[in-house]
Scaffold this motif. Sequence first.
Motif, PDB file in Angstrom:
ATOM      1  N   ASP A 145      42.582  31.583 123.869  1.00  0.00           N
ATOM      2  CA  ASP A 145      42.095  30.568 122.932  1.00  0.00           C
ATOM      3  C   ASP A 145      41.238  29.485 123.590  1.00  0.00           C
ATOM      4  OD1 ASP A 145      43.480  31.830 120.852  1.00  0.00           O
ATOM      5  OD2 ASP A 145      45.326  30.724 121.287  1.00  0.00           O
ATOM      6  N   VAL A 146      41.099  29.540 124.900  1.00  0.00           N
ATOM      7  CA  VAL A 146      40.307  28.531 125.606  1.00  0.00           C
ATOM      8  C   VAL A 146      38.835  28.935 125.585  1.00  0.00           C
ATOM      9  CG1 VAL A 146      39.876  27.387 127.813  1.00  0.00           C
ATOM     10  CG2 VAL A 146      42.235  27.855 127.079  1.00  0.00           C
ATOM     11  N   ARG A 147      38.007  28.087 125.046  1.00  0.00           N
ATOM     12  CA  ARG A 147      36.571  28.351 124.991  1.00  0.00           C
ATOM     13  C   ARG A 147      35.892  27.811 126.255  1.00  0.00           C
ATOM     14  NH1 ARG A 147      33.867  25.620 121.264  1.00  0.00           N
ATOM     15  NH2 ARG A 147      35.531  24.112 120.843  1.00  0.00           N
ATOM     16  N   TYR A 148      35.080  28.645 126.871  1.00  0.00           N
ATOM     17  CA  TYR A 148      34.402  28.233 128.097  1.00  0.00           C
ATOM     18  C   TYR A 148      33.072  28.961 128.222  1.00  0.00           C
ATOM     19  CZ  TYR A 148      35.747  32.685 130.237  1.00  0.00           C
ATOM     20  OH  TYR A 148      35.882  34.031 130.523  1.00  0.00           O
ATOM     21  N   LYS A 149      32.218  28.427 129.072  1.00  0.00           N
ATOM     22  CA  LYS A 149      30.918  29.039 129.351  1.00  0.00           C
ATOM     23  C   LYS A 149      30.707  29.048 130.856  1.00  0.00           C
ATOM     24  CE  LYS A 149      25.938  28.679 128.313  1.00  0.00           C
ATOM     25  NZ  LYS A 149      25.841  30.081 127.833  1.00  0.00           N
ATOM     26  N   VAL A 150      30.127  30.136 131.353  1.00  0.00           N
ATOM     27  CA  VAL A 150      29.868  30.254 132.785  1.00  0.00           C
ATOM     28  C   VAL A 150      28.394  29.979 133.052  1.00  0.00           C
ATOM     29  CG1 VAL A 150      29.946  31.748 134.807  1.00  0.00           C
ATOM     30  CG2 VAL A 150      31.726  31.926 133.046  1.00  0.00           C
TER      31      VAL A 150
END
Length: 417
Positions: A284-289
């Motif tokens: 559920d953790v939204r992240y971007k690389v």
Amino acid sequence: MATSRTLAAAAVCAAVALGAVTGCSSSGGFGDSTARQDSGGNQSLTLLIATSGEAETAAVKAATAAWAGKTGNTVTVQIAGDINQQLGQAFAGGNPPDLFYVNSDQFANYAKGGSLYAYGDRIPDAADFSAQLRQAFSYDGKLTCLPKDSSTLGLAVNTAMWQQAGLTEADYPTTWQQLADDAGKLTRNGVTGLVTAPDYQRLGALMKEAGGWVTNPEQTAMTADSPANKQALEYVQTMLKAGSAKYVSEVDAGWGGEALGKGRAAMTIEGNWLKGAMAKDYPDVRYKVLPLPAGPAGQGTLAFSNCWGIAAKSRHQAAGVDLVKHLTSADQQLEFAKAFGVMPSRISALATYAEKYPESKAWVDGITHSQPPVTIPGFTKVLTQFNTDLQSLRTGDPATVLAALQRNGEQAIKNAE
């Protein structure tokens, strides 16, 4: 996985009794010390792997079974509990497995000891593999074993925290100064802006971006005690002192992915193994690389991999090379990527991977400006001490840390000659 993700998802999660590994006869799968080479079908090979979990184990077993079905040979896949220890004992006993994963930090030790069959000249399309990784797995100028996959580092950002801090995509950092500014803005409400591991497998990327590195490209001389490396460590030290950056242990996490997933870090520096871990443990953790922000000398990151080793004492070397060709084919590498998240080491397969997984673009693009690992015999202890010294970087002296690395490394290079 926790801290074992340090070297490109090389975690070892299953165990095999050591006696079962070192005590097998040739007919049981491990090669003997005879010079005779078997040919044709009906050969029995053993492959020893350090696996990241059930998905990787199943994928390797399926791939080897497919090859066995085509060739008439059989492959027994063994799961190592401590692959470095088990391989070391098997080599010492003269009864190693036919094929095995080789960690980059142990590669030179095995190659120098004559334990590896150098088969690179039997791979006609070897140029399709990343130049950085071919360098990492070459010894005495010869490509010894093929990299089985590839990994690089990127900057993972919690996008919800990013927005809560009033930041937009236009604020994504592309320089060191911007990274430091963003880390400061994100350090709020019990969250640290940037959290990373205190090791050269992460902070070394900043040394690269400053224009430095541990050794010269030929790995014949130490270059640790340089102004560029000092600038990189001082940059990290400044953020550590400001509190906008912390090490994983300071936020009660085992590695950067855990810190990001548990909401203790707004940003972390991690490799593409992060992708599978976040999907499994923190869906559920939204992240971007993002690409690592450029330093004074430009962009940089680190390259990681294992290689497919073949024992010098295996009597199935020709079959082993054929199996490696199958395991490193573009189609098979893409199957491995789908199964357990690794990136291909073939340039052609990597292009297809980038199209299928656009969220991994920063990691893929990093290949072109990545720094391969140090692969000098006996150098593991040097880097272990360097990592220990980096743990106290906040209050330590970067020049003293680098002087110790220089001194210890020079001794290791001398001993390796």
